[in-house]
Design an enzyme around this catalytic site. Structure first.
Site, short mmCIF file in Angstrom:
data_model
loop_
_atom_site.label_atom_id
_atom_site.label_comp_id
_atom_site.label_asym_id
_atom_site.label_seq_id
_atom_site.Cartn_x
_atom_site.Cartn_y
_atom_site.Cartn_z
N LEU A 193 -22.64 -36.62 -13.36
CA LEU A 193 -22.64 -35.16 -13.45
C LEU A 193 -22.35 -34.49 -12.12
CD1 LEU A 193 -25.93 -34.78 -15.55
CD2 LEU A 193 -23.63 -35.30 -16.38
N TYR A 244 -9.45 -26.78 -7.95
CA TYR A 244 -10.57 -27.29 -8.73
C TYR A 244 -10.06 -28.15 -9.88
CZ TYR A 244 -14.68 -27.37 -11.76
OH TYR A 244 -15.72 -27.77 -12.55
N LYS A 267 -10.72 -32.23 -10.62
CA LYS A 267 -11.37 -32.74 -11.83
C LYS A 267 -10.45 -33.71 -12.56
CE LYS A 267 -15.01 -31.59 -12.86
NZ LYS A 267 -16.34 -32.09 -12.40
N ASN A 305 -17.40 -23.33 -20.29
CA ASN A 305 -18.50 -22.72 -19.54
C ASN A 305 -19.83 -23.05 -20.22
OD1 ASN A 305 -17.05 -21.03 -17.47
ND2 ASN A 305 -16.10 -20.24 -19.32
N PRO A 313 -65.32 0.99 -36.94
CA PRO A 313 -66.22 0.83 -38.09
C PRO A 313 -66.34 2.11 -38.92
CG PRO A 313 -67.17 -0.24 -36.17
CD PRO A 313 -65.95 0.50 -35.69
N GLY A 314 -66.23 1.93 -40.24
CA GLY A 314 -66.37 3.05 -41.16
C GLY A 314 -65.11 3.85 -41.40
#
Length: 369
Positions: free
Chosen positions: A53, A103, A107, A132, A281-282
């Site tokens: 990699l 590049y 590669k 990408n 409550p209530g």
């Protein structure tokens, strides 16, 4: 199985090693730029598979392309040959290898070296020309435009769009990992002369920027992105990985009064909205009915009594609910309904409605149960 991973600290390398560990592959030789060069000799002697990699994609000097993408590959393969090691080698190339730029040429040279190695040694060679790649642990201003956009938007920084109609071909890191594991197990996806990751996504640059901005806006408008759309789901996961560590949380607008509070949590155009209702409550809340809007109530804390009455009937139906036993109560259309806190502490209810509240068309009619 002993696995050598070059570029082990890079974006793909970190993700791959984590997934290899998840799959039970724990005997991993991790080689990085900081590693002792002599370790490579040991690793290439003992390894059973190589994930190559390591590479250079944004050097200060163009000469570094050839040094990193050709020179190091040559060194790696020569060491494998020295030890007569016919371990399969997977190399991450790029779709740029088809182009005549520094590049791309570097590669392509790395690809050619590996193919030559295959012809000379009969060791399996897997060449992946990747588009990408995006996902967690990628670097802004280095790996991919997705990383840059996510990083900047999450921090309120500007993003640059030179050509909004630029078409991007994207590949998600998890899809890459799934394919790499298949290659490790001898089942790569092959198209023509190269191996491929079969799942890719296309999106225009403008749309990508709009989508990532919408993720940030969702903390304000509470609209949950469409997770049925695969690219949106993957981009949202990536965006969250770029949140600053002091900004994981965000506040919701609590509508409070003497009875308690009502807070909307999230909403979607397709599947309605979720809210949290807190009653003291209530307190008796509700006493209304709907034509089409329907709801689900889930009491998660406290004790409550949900009461129903059909609009043309005097009969009252009651359901006693408690956070001690989680159960969902459907609120059918045409029934007047209310929820009363009959306990001694606050009653907390998660409420789902099949549609988002529209003040122009609330479909809510107030009548006592």
């Amino acid at each position: 199985m002993k696995i050598l991973v070059t570029g082990a600290k890079g974006f793909v390398g970190k993700n791959l090693i984590a997934e290899l560990n998840n799959k039970g592959y724990n005997d991993i030789f991790k080689f990085t730029r900081e590693s002792d060069p002599f370790l490579l000799d040991k690793y290439t002697k003992e390894c059973d598979f190589v994930f190559h990699l390591a590479g250079v994609n944004r050097p200060k000097n163009e000469n570094e392309f050839m040094e990193g993408n050709f020179g190091f590959t040559s060194q790696l393969l020569e060491l494998l040959k020295k030890h007569d090691n016919k371990a399969p080698v997977l190399i991450t190339s790029s779709i740029q290898a088809e182009k005549d730029n520094p590049y791309g040429r570097s590669k392509k040279s790395g690809e050619d070296l590996l193919l030559k190695h295959y012809y000379e040694t009969d060791a399996k060679a897997y060449v992946y020309r990747l588009p990408n790649i995006f996902g967690k642990w990628s670097k802004p201003n280095y790996n991919t435009v997705v990383a840059t956009f996510c990083h900047n938007v999450a921090r309120g920084l500007d993003i640059q769009i030179n050509n909004p109609d630029t078409e991007l071909n994207l590949c998600y890191i998890d899809d890459v990992l799934e394919e790499f594991i298949k290659a490790l197990e001898g089942r790569p996806t092959v198209q023509g002369d190269f191996c491929v990751v079969p799942v890719t996504h296309s999106i225009k640059l403008k749309k990508l920027a709009e989508l990532i901005r919408s993720f940030k806006d969702s903390r304000i408008n509470l609209n949950v992105p469409d997770m049925e759309e695969p690219l949106t789901k993957k981009l949202y996961s990536t965006y969250l990985s770029f949140l600053p560590e002091d900004q994981f949380s965000y506040n919701l607008k609590m509508n409070c009064d003497q009875r308690g509070s009502f807070t909307e949590f999230m909403r979607t155009p397709e599947r309605g909205q979720v809210s949290v209702n807190v009653s003291k409550p209530g307190i008796n809340k509700g006493n209304h009915w709907h034509h089409t809007k329907n709801e689900k109530f889930l009491v998660v804390s406290g004790e409550g009594l949900i009461r129903f009455r059909k609009i043309d009937s005097e009969e009252i139906i009651e359901y006693r609910v408690s956070g001690e036993k989680l159960q969902v109560v459907d609120i059918p259309t045409g029934y007047i309904h209310s929820i009363i806190n009959v306990g001694e502490r606050e009653l907390v209810t998660v409420m789902w409605a099949n549609e988002c509240f529209d003040p122009e068309k609330p479909d809510t009619y107030f009548v006592e149960v």
